[in-house]
Scaffold this active site. Structure first.
Site, short mmCIF file in Angstrom:
data_model
loop_
_atom_site.label_atom_id
_atom_site.label_comp_id
_atom_site.label_asym_id
_atom_site.label_seq_id
_atom_site.Cartn_x
_atom_site.Cartn_y
_atom_site.Cartn_z
N VAL A 43 0.83 -1.21 0.00
CA VAL A 43 0.00 0.00 0.00
C VAL A 43 0.87 1.26 0.00
CG1 VAL A 43 -0.15 0.15 2.54
CG2 VAL A 43 -2.02 1.05 1.15
N LYS A 44 2.10 1.14 0.49
CA LYS A 44 2.95 2.32 0.69
C LYS A 44 3.41 2.96 -0.62
CE LYS A 44 3.23 2.06 5.26
NZ LYS A 44 2.82 3.12 6.16
N ASP A 45 3.29 2.24 -1.74
CA ASP A 45 3.64 2.84 -3.03
C ASP A 45 2.84 4.12 -3.27
OD1 ASP A 45 5.21 0.62 -3.36
OD2 ASP A 45 4.11 -0.19 -5.07
N ALA A 48 4.18 7.00 -1.04
CA ALA A 48 5.58 7.32 -1.39
C ALA A 48 5.62 8.24 -2.60
CB ALA A 48 6.35 6.03 -1.67
#
Length: 326
Positions: A43-45, A48
């Site tokens: 999910v962090k894409d 970021a």
């Protein structure tokens, strides 16, 4: 011809996948927001890329710059992929409790990784918060991301993850359940969903050794709640600015053992090869059983991929050593 201009254009629009076996005793429909379909497998894409684009826009991140961040691994991966496409260097600071796979994966995509001790106070100069901040000050032409307090983190989920879930459930979602670390996902998704329908309930999954649940219920930051824990990616010994407690209806805590066991169960019973926080999230959801009725549509977000945990939760020797399995 259909193709993406670069890997960053494939971020988002992840599927909703129904859970069947593990949720058989629940009266409601349970759907997982399956974030491992992002190119960095988490999910962090999403956040970021948003954090980098916002920093480029206001001049905090300059051409040829170095991106510096403290990460449990997944934010680092998202930042690294964007940095490769956009031409930046990366230095990531990690705590030594994170899996070896996470360190190796970040080095594989060209990042420099600094490993710090877990069992120190956040204010200790050796902590990964302190080291990443210091490197941000000392490194020429550097930008220290600070995902915990960076508002672009929450903004990413308000702009993408929340609207996707609303659209995919045709506005029928009644509950959103997610592990809480930096707070960006729960706060951004929760804010968007509650603007569409204020009756939607937002539940955070916390871990033992973290301050969130007690703080939410009492307003007291209790240092006695803080102790080392094994579960990765959720819980905190600080209060990140991205955690908007006013949006969260409640927290439930999941033990390290349950999180590890349910990470294996997701793989073996649902065919979902996911990370440690997904095990915590599904166990936490099962603990909330009494809150659901037959008409409810519950969406649980699964953060990252099982490949990050092959040496830990998917290794039976490690599970035995930890006392999680016989």
């Amino acid at each position: 011809m259909e193709y993406a201009e670069n890997i960053l254009e494939t971020i988002g629009n992840t599927p909703l996948v129904k859970l069947n076996k593990l949720t058989a005793d629940l009266p409601c429909l349970v759907l997982s927001k399956y974030e491992t379909f992002n190119p960095g497998n988490s999910v962090k894409d999403r956040m970021a890329l948003t954090m980098i684009e916002d920093a480029e826009a206001d001049g905090r991140l300059k051409p040829g710059g170095t991106i510096i961040e403290g990460t449990s691994g997944n934010t680092g991966m998202g930042l690294a992929l964007a940095a490769i496409v956009k031409g930046y260097k990366c230095i990531f600071v990690m705590a030594d409790k994170q899996s070896k796979e996470k360190v190796d994966i970040l080095r594989a995509v060209g990042a420099e990784v600094v490993v710090c001790p877990t069992n120190v106070e956040p204010t200790d100069p050796r902590s990964y918060y302190s080291v990443s901040k210091r490197l941000g000050e000392e490194t020429p032409n550097a930008w220290y991301v600070n995902q915990y307090d960076n508002p672009s983190n929450t903004k990413a989920h308000y702009q993408s993850t929340g609207p996707e879930i609303w659209k995919q459930t045709d506005g029928k979602i009644t509950h959103f359940v997610v592990g809480v670390g930096t707070g960006g996902t729960i706060s951004g998704v929760g804010k968007y969903l509650k603007e569409q329908n204020p009756d939607i309930k937002v539940w955070g999954i916390d871990t033992y050794g973290s301050v969130f649940k007690k703080y939410h219920e009492t307003g007291i930051f209790d240092e006695n709640e803080i102790y080392p824990y094994v579960t990765e990616g959720i819980g905190e010994d600080i209060l990140p600015k991205n955690v908007d407690f006013s949006i969260i209806d409640g927290f439930t805590k999941v033990t390290d053992k349950d999180a590890a066991i349910y990470t294996q169960k997701l793989a073996k019973e649902e065919g979902m090869f996911l990370g440690n926080s997904a095990g915590a999230a599904i166990k936490g959801l099962l603990q909330l059983k009494e809150h659901f009725t037959k008409d409810d549509v519950v969406v649980v977000l699964f953060h990252d991929h099982g490949s990050r945990y092959v040496g830990k939760m998917f290794n039976n020797e490690w599970m035995e050593k930890m006392g999680y399995v016989e």
